[in-house]
Design an enzyme around this catalytic site. Structure first.
Site, PDB file in Angstrom:
ATOM      1  N   MET A   1       8.515  -0.534   0.241  1.00  0.00           N
ATOM      2  CA  MET A   1       8.477  -1.592  -0.783  1.00  0.00           C
ATOM      3  C   MET A   1       8.020  -1.016  -2.118  1.00  0.00           C
ATOM      4  SD  MET A   1       7.584  -5.118   1.105  1.00  0.00           S
ATOM      5  CE  MET A   1       5.819  -4.990   1.185  1.00  0.00           C
TER       6      MET A   1
ATOM      7  N   HIS B   1       3.616   7.221   1.875  1.00  0.00           N
ATOM      8  CA  HIS B   1       5.086   7.200   1.835  1.00  0.00           C
ATOM      9  C   HIS B   1       5.641   8.629   1.752  1.00  0.00           C
ATOM     10  CE1 HIS B   1       4.091   3.239  -0.234  1.00  0.00           C
ATOM     11  NE2 HIS B   1       4.839   2.835   0.753  1.00  0.00           N
TER      12      HIS B   1
ATOM     13  N   GLN C   1       9.327 -11.407   4.168  1.00  0.00           N
ATOM     14  CA  GLN C   1       8.173 -11.034   4.993  1.00  0.00           C
ATOM     15  C   GLN C   1       6.850 -11.502   4.391  1.00  0.00           C
ATOM     16  OE1 GLN C   1       9.178  -6.740   4.557  1.00  0.00           O
ATOM     17  NE2 GLN C   1       6.969  -6.435   4.490  1.00  0.00           N
TER      18      GLN C   1
ATOM     19  N   GLN D   1       4.112  -3.199  13.266  1.00  0.00           N
ATOM     20  CA  GLN D   1       5.460  -3.129  12.686  1.00  0.00           C
ATOM     21  C   GLN D   1       6.312  -2.053  13.362  1.00  0.00           C
ATOM     22  OE1 GLN D   1       6.369  -3.412   8.312  1.00  0.00           O
ATOM     23  NE2 GLN D   1       6.499  -1.196   8.487  1.00  0.00           N
TER      24      GLN D   1
ATOM     25  N   SER E   1      -0.261   0.447  -0.880  1.00  0.00           N
ATOM     26  CA  SER E   1       0.103   0.001  -2.228  1.00  0.00           C
ATOM     27  C   SER E   1      -0.846  -1.101  -2.684  1.00  0.00           C
ATOM     28  CB  SER E   1       1.543  -0.519  -2.242  1.00  0.00           C
ATOM     29  OG  SER E   1       2.401   0.468  -1.733  1.00  0.00           O
TER      30      SER E   1
HETATM   31  P1  AMP Z   1       5.422  -0.256   2.592  1.00  0.00           P
HETATM   32  O1  AMP Z   1       5.941   0.252   1.301  1.00  0.00           O
HETATM   33  O2  AMP Z   1       3.988  -0.682   2.567  1.00  0.00           O
HETATM   34  O3  AMP Z   1       6.331  -1.299   3.225  1.00  0.00           O
HETATM   35  O4  AMP Z   1       5.440   0.982   3.595  1.00  0.00           O
HETATM   36  C1  AMP Z   1       6.621   1.716   3.815  1.00  0.00           C
HETATM   37  C2  AMP Z   1       6.387   2.664   4.960  1.00  0.00           C
HETATM   38  O5  AMP Z   1       5.312   3.549   4.623  1.00  0.00           O
HETATM   39  C3  AMP Z   1       5.971   1.946   6.256  1.00  0.00           C
HETATM   40  O6  AMP Z   1       6.592   2.580   7.353  1.00  0.00           O
HETATM   41  C4  AMP Z   1       4.481   2.142   6.270  1.00  0.00           C
HETATM   42  O7  AMP Z   1       3.929   2.125   7.568  1.00  0.00           O
HETATM   43  C5  AMP Z   1       4.358   3.530   5.657  1.00  0.00           C
HETATM   44  N1  AMP Z   1       3.004   3.724   5.123  1.00  0.00           N
HETATM   45  C6  AMP Z   1       2.341   2.941   4.238  1.00  0.00           C
HETATM   46  N2  AMP Z   1       1.082   3.398   4.039  1.00  0.00           N
HETATM   47  C7  AMP Z   1       0.944   4.482   4.842  1.00  0.00           C
HETATM   48  C8  AMP Z   1      -0.116   5.387   5.112  1.00  0.00           C
HETATM   49  N3  AMP Z   1      -1.309   5.280   4.524  1.00  0.00           N
HETATM   50  N4  AMP Z   1       0.098   6.391   5.989  1.00  0.00           N
HETATM   51  C9  AMP Z   1       1.302   6.512   6.607  1.00  0.00           C
HETATM   52  N5  AMP Z   1       2.345   5.695   6.397  1.00  0.00           N
HETATM   53  C10 AMP Z   1       2.175   4.693   5.534  1.00  0.00           C
END
Ligand code: AMP
Length: 273
Positions: A27, A34, A58, A150, A183
């Protein structure tokens, strides 16, 4: 690096390649968490595609959809530096029509933990991930363990719907102080950031007890709540790595999950043991 905003252009691109595709859905407001997923995708695939889309379905009414951080220019730069081939950045009308066929999260595993406090959240997650999978047709798709429930539900969707995609779960990345990168950390004031360190401290506390041979869930919860003193705790739960209930800690098969509110910011963290 190509920036694609049109779903048909993306479909055309992915249809016309026989190369392996690694896909990282996000996102945006990209951080080291990421980037770790993108790096793994880069190392394991011929083509890397990252999507940046703040998915409205979501978010529940009253959540932070309208103020979710947007950093498109910085995100593109980060992707370029990480060797991404394609960034897919659609707008909402590109991804959704009205009166759509929908996906429902499974009745039990989709409605515990985050699914309990955020009912329909995982319906929206699965809906957008399935749409993106259909556009990208990835060989491998990368998800962080940060969002434990998730990634487990996405693995289940792939299994239940017979999708020919490998789901690869990647380690949770923290900052130097232990705070799980998110984020949403951008919403925190300096004081709130300090307060938020109690979350990882509580998980470290749990680790200490488990390493010392204490596998008792109630005792571990109590110790964690002590570390989280004065924090608004939504839940602390210990479940198996298939999200089933367990009687005590099972080594190599347990996730300890925490959800709290720091000010108005909801944060989640977890530990896979
Ligand atoms: P998001 O942008 O929050 O939807 O996250 C996108 C992807 O990045 C998802 O698969 C999250 O689980 C992963 N992600 C977000 N934060 C972390 C983190 N601190 N460590 C590892 N993966 C992450």
């Amino acid at each position: 690096m190509k920036i694609i905003t049109d779903k048909y252009e993306l479909q055309e691109f992915t249809k016309n390649t026989t190369k392996s595709i690694g896909f990282v859905p996000t996102m945006g407001a990209l951080h080291e968490g990421h980037i770790s997923l993108i790096k793994k995708a880069r190392a394991e695939n011929e083509i890397v595609i990252v999507s940046i889309f703040v998915n409205p379905t979501q978010f529940l009414a009253g959540e932070d959809f309208s103020k979710y951080p947007k950093r498109d220019i910085a995100d593109k730069k980060i992707c370029e530096l990480a060797g991404v081939d394609v960034v897919f950045m659609p707008d909402i009308s590109m991804m959704y029509g009205d009166d759509e066929v929908t996906i429902k999260a499974p009745n039990v595993r989709g409605f515990i933990l985050d699914g309990f406090t955020r009912p329909t959240h995982f319906d929206g997650v699965l809906q957008i991930v399935l749409k993106l999978f259909n556009l990208v047709r990835p060989t491998n798709a990368y998800f962080g363990r940060k969002d434990a429930q998730q990634v487990i539900l996405i693995k289940q969707m792939v299994e239940n719907l017979f999708l020919p995609i490998n789901i690869i779960d990647c380690p949770l990345i923290r900052d130097l102080n232990g705070l799980a990168l998110s984020s949403r950390n951008a919403y925190l004031s300096d004081d709130e950031k300090k307060e938020a360190l109690k979350i990882s401290a509580s998980l470290q506390n749990a680790t200490k007890l488990i390493v010392g041979g204490n596998f008792n869930i109630d005792a571990i919860k109590t110790a964690m709540l002590e570390t989280l003193k004065d924090v608004d705790v939504e839940y602390i739960e210990m479940v198996s790595q298939e999200l089933k209930s367990i009687k005590q800690i099972e080594l190599k098969n347990t996730i300890i999950l925490v959800a709290v509110k720091i000010g108005s910011t909801r944060l989640i963290d977890n530990l896979w043991i």
